[in-house]
Design an enzyme around this catalytic site. Structure first.
Site, short mmCIF file in Angstrom:
data_model
loop_
_atom_site.label_atom_id
_atom_site.label_comp_id
_atom_site.label_asym_id
_atom_site.label_seq_id
_atom_site.Cartn_x
_atom_site.Cartn_y
_atom_site.Cartn_z
CD GLU A 167 -3.09 -0.88 0.28
OE1 GLU A 167 -3.33 0.26 -0.16
OE2 GLU A 167 -3.75 -1.88 -0.06
CB CYS A 219 -6.26 4.97 -4.30
SG CYS A 219 -7.97 4.44 -4.56
#
Length: 194
Positions: A58, A67
């Site tokens: 991540e 994202c």
């Protein structure tokens, strides 16, 4: 045109906050109780290896960003209540613990139906997978049918479920190198006997 500077943080520093600064070298053990800034945030069943797996995949940012799926994100994959400002490392750790606990609940619920305990490696791998995909997507295909990985877990066929991980490498219909790498690491952790 002004550029907004990324505020990147250290995954290892956040893991240190979660584990109380203790380096967990035994990847067969769960993290256990989590205390951050003197406050209890429950327990984590994931191991330090699982934390590293998720954290490395991540990344860590204290500033908000979009994202690849277009969601407002900060910390270590946090998409819940993301403020417009930079957050502290402690807040990154707190959000991450809560998000991991959500993923763990999903894994534990499926494991309970199977009535068969997973190895630590399997639990870590499936928690990482669900952290990435979400519980609903883990359980259901877009057409509403049950996914193969979920079906195998419900049947206690964890080794078969591990073999499904490398298939989940597409985002928006495109094979993504980051997902290929992540699923490879999850698959390897899933096959570890401990």
């Amino acid at each position: 045109m002004s550029k907004i500077k990324k505020v990147v943080c250290s995954v290892l520093a956040v893991i240190g906050l979660i584990t109380g600064g203790v380096t967990l070298n035994d990847h067969t053990k769960s993290v256990g109780s989590v205390i951050i800034d003197g406050n209890s945030f429950g327990k984590l069943r994931i191991s330090s290896d699982g934390l590293l797996l998720i954290g490395d995949a991540e990344g860590c940012r204290q500033d908000p960003y979009s994202c690849p799926a277009g969601l407002k994100t900060n910390g270590i994959g946090n998409t819940h209540t993301v403020p417009k400002n930079i957050v502290s490392l402690e807040q990154v750790a707190i959000d991450w613990v809560r998000n991991i606990q959500d993923s763990e609940q999903c894994v534990t619920a499926a494991e309970s139906i199977a009535n068969k305990v997973m190895s630590q490696g399997q639990f870590d791998a499936f928690t990482s997978f669900i952290f990435n995909t979400g519980c609903t997507r883990f359980m259901r295909n877009k057409n509403g049918s049950q996914t193969k990985i979920y079906t195998h877990i419900l049947n206690g066929q964890y080794a078969q479920a591990c073999k499904e991980l490398p298939r989940w490498v597409y985002g928006g219909g495109t094979k993504l190198a980051g997902l290929v790498n992540r699923r490879g690491l999850e698959y390897a952790r899933c096959l570890e006997i401990n």
